[in-house]
Design a protein around this motif. Structure first.
Motif, PDB file in Angstrom:
ATOM      1  N   HIS A  60       3.045 -60.106  49.465  1.00 39.88           N
ATOM      2  CA  HIS A  60       1.566 -60.181  49.114  1.00 39.88           C
ATOM      3  C   HIS A  60       1.304 -58.857  48.155  1.00 39.88           C
ATOM      4  O   HIS A  60       0.249 -58.878  47.826  1.00 39.88           O
ATOM      5  N   ARG A  61       2.227 -57.834  48.160  1.00 37.69           N
ATOM      6  CA  ARG A  61       2.101 -56.657  47.145  1.00 37.69           C
ATOM      7  C   ARG A  61       2.559 -56.956  45.957  1.00 37.69           C
ATOM      8  O   ARG A  61       2.127 -56.521  44.792  1.00 37.69           O
ATOM      9  N   SER A  62       3.246 -58.139  45.660  1.00 48.05           N
ATOM     10  CA  SER A  62       3.596 -58.604  44.388  1.00 48.05           C
ATOM     11  C   SER A  62       2.620 -59.555  43.996  1.00 48.05           C
ATOM     12  O   SER A  62       2.321 -60.465  44.763  1.00 48.05           O
ATOM     13  N   ARG A  63       1.973 -59.666  42.858  1.00 49.27           N
ATOM     14  CA  ARG A  63       1.246 -60.439  42.407  1.00 49.27           C
ATOM     15  C   ARG A  63       1.798 -61.767  41.681  1.00 49.27           C
ATOM     16  O   ARG A  63       1.407 -62.620  41.085  1.00 49.27           O
ATOM     17  N   ALA A  64       3.021 -61.983  41.563  1.00 51.40           N
ATOM     18  CA  ALA A  64       3.838 -62.847  40.924  1.00 51.40           C
ATOM     19  C   ALA A  64       3.837 -64.198  41.619  1.00 51.40           C
ATOM     20  O   ALA A  64       4.118 -63.919  43.144  1.00 51.40           O
ATOM     21  N   ALA A  65       3.866 -65.292  41.296  1.00 51.12           N
ATOM     22  CA  ALA A  65       4.202 -66.632  41.885  1.00 51.12           C
ATOM     23  C   ALA A  65       5.772 -66.933  41.990  1.00 51.12           C
ATOM     24  O   ALA A  65       6.649 -66.060  41.128  1.00 51.12           O
ATOM     25  N   TYR A  66       6.006 -67.887  42.584  1.00 52.41           N
ATOM     26  CA  TYR A  66       7.225 -68.142  42.763  1.00 52.41           C
ATOM     27  C   TYR A  66       7.764 -68.541  41.172  1.00 52.41           C
ATOM     28  O   TYR A  66       7.155 -69.029  40.346  1.00 52.41           O
ATOM     29  N   ASP A  67       8.983 -68.270  40.976  1.00 54.82           N
ATOM     30  CA  ASP A  67       9.896 -68.549  39.729  1.00 54.82           C
ATOM     31  C   ASP A  67      10.699 -69.824  39.885  1.00 54.82           C
ATOM     32  O   ASP A  67      11.644 -69.627  40.520  1.00 54.82           O
ATOM     33  N   MET A  68      10.217 -70.997  39.331  1.00 57.26           N
ATOM     34  CA  MET A  68      10.798 -72.096  39.512  1.00 57.26           C
ATOM     35  C   MET A  68      11.714 -72.553  38.411  1.00 57.26           C
ATOM     36  O   MET A  68      12.536 -73.468  38.393  1.00 57.26           O
ATOM     37  N   SER A  69      11.687 -71.634  37.392  1.00 57.33           N
ATOM     38  CA  SER A  69      12.634 -71.634  36.119  1.00 57.33           C
ATOM     39  C   SER A  69      13.848 -72.087  36.455  1.00 57.33           C
ATOM     40  O   SER A  69      14.788 -72.893  35.613  1.00 57.33           O
ATOM     41  N   PRO A  70      14.701 -71.327  37.457  1.00 53.84           N
ATOM     42  CA  PRO A  70      16.166 -71.937  37.774  1.00 53.84           C
ATOM     43  C   PRO A  70      16.398 -73.327  37.998  1.00 53.84           C
ATOM     44  O   PRO A  70      17.313 -73.896  37.993  1.00 53.84           O
ATOM     45  N   LEU A  71      15.178 -73.948  38.632  1.00 56.62           N
ATOM     46  CA  LEU A  71      15.587 -75.429  38.984  1.00 56.62           C
ATOM     47  C   LEU A  71      15.252 -76.242  37.801  1.00 56.62           C
ATOM     48  O   LEU A  71      15.376 -77.444  37.926  1.00 56.62           O
ATOM     49  N   ASP A  72      14.603 -75.943  36.912  1.00 62.92           N
ATOM     50  CA  ASP A  72      14.234 -76.300  35.504  1.00 62.92           C
ATOM     51  C   ASP A  72      15.301 -77.487  34.926  1.00 62.92           C
ATOM     52  O   ASP A  72      15.152 -78.629  34.505  1.00 62.92           O
ATOM     53  N   PRO A  73      16.543 -77.088  34.812  1.00 63.49           N
ATOM     54  CA  PRO A  73      17.530 -77.852  34.664  1.00 63.49           C
ATOM     55  C   PRO A  73      18.026 -79.137  35.270  1.00 63.49           C
ATOM     56  O   PRO A  73      18.661 -79.917  34.809  1.00 63.49           O
ATOM     57  N   TYR A  74      17.636 -79.223  36.517  1.00 64.56           N
ATOM     58  CA  TYR A  74      18.094 -80.252  37.231  1.00 64.56           C
ATOM     59  C   TYR A  74      17.088 -81.440  37.288  1.00 64.56           C
ATOM     60  O   TYR A  74      15.760 -81.488  36.661  1.00 64.56           O
ATOM     61  N   LEU A  75      17.647 -82.633  37.361  1.00 64.17           N
ATOM     62  CA  LEU A  75      16.765 -83.779  37.480  1.00 64.17           C
ATOM     63  C   LEU A  75      15.496 -84.084  38.262  1.00 64.17           C
ATOM     64  O   LEU A  75      15.679 -83.478  39.522  1.00 64.17           O
ATOM     65  N   PRO A  76      14.364 -84.649  37.904  1.00 68.37           N
ATOM     66  CA  PRO A  76      13.277 -84.693  38.742  1.00 68.37           C
ATOM     67  C   PRO A  76      13.343 -85.703  39.598  1.00 68.37           C
ATOM     68  O   PRO A  76      14.512 -86.547  39.772  1.00 68.37           O
TER      69      PRO A  76
END
Length: 163
Positions: free
Chosen positions: A89-105
């Protein structure tokens, strides 16, 4: 005739998959070594029982399992810890999903009617799900993840990436 879970599996000695899943979640709370598999357990359960979760998360859960099988449980823990820190809650950052980008949908047309292994196939005994050690439990979680991904992959080509 034995009752079948919505994933197609017959009930096991503990009941339906939900009974297994809830027992695992309870045992994880008492066993930090078992808890490291939490993200895998949740993704497998929700991909095998998508009516129990939210459709908008299935794609990322499918990618999480691919990430796990590609990079291992330690990488999953590091990524999970990174996500939790970003979601503080102190961090205003959202989840970083970029590590999952290389994988198939997630493939379209699911969910699969059956999985070659599911929660009701897990042995349970004295010591709960860790009856023969954490390493063996880890092998079982890997087999569940592989069976889940394989069933979805057998549906056909991937759906367009969900935003």
């Amino acid at each position: 005739m034995a009752a079948h879970c919505d994933c197609g599996a017959p009930a096991g000695p503990l009941g339906e998959c939900a009974d297994y899943y809830n027992t695992i979640l309870a045992e994880e709370q008492l066993d930090p070594d078992m808890y490291k598999w939490h993200a895998v357990v949740v993704c497998v359960y929700l991909l095998q029982h998508p009516s129990r979760g939210h459709e908008k998360y299935l794609d990322s859960q499918y990618r999480w399992l691919q990430f796990y099988l590609d990079q291992g449980i330690d990488a999953v823990q590091r990524l999970r810890d990174h996500q939790v820190a970003r979601n503080n809650h102190r961090s205003r950052a959202a989840y970083d999903m970029s590590p999952l980008d290389p994988y198939l949908p997630l493939p379209a047309g699911g969910p699969p009617a059956r999985f070659r292994t599911g929660f009701c196939d897990l042995p349970y005994g004295e010591g709960g799900f860790i009856l023969d050690g954490h390493e063996t439990y880890g092998h079982r979680m890997k087999a569940l993840a592989e069976a889940t991904l394989d069933a979805w992959k057998n549906l056909g080509p991937g759906s367009p990436s969900r935003g």
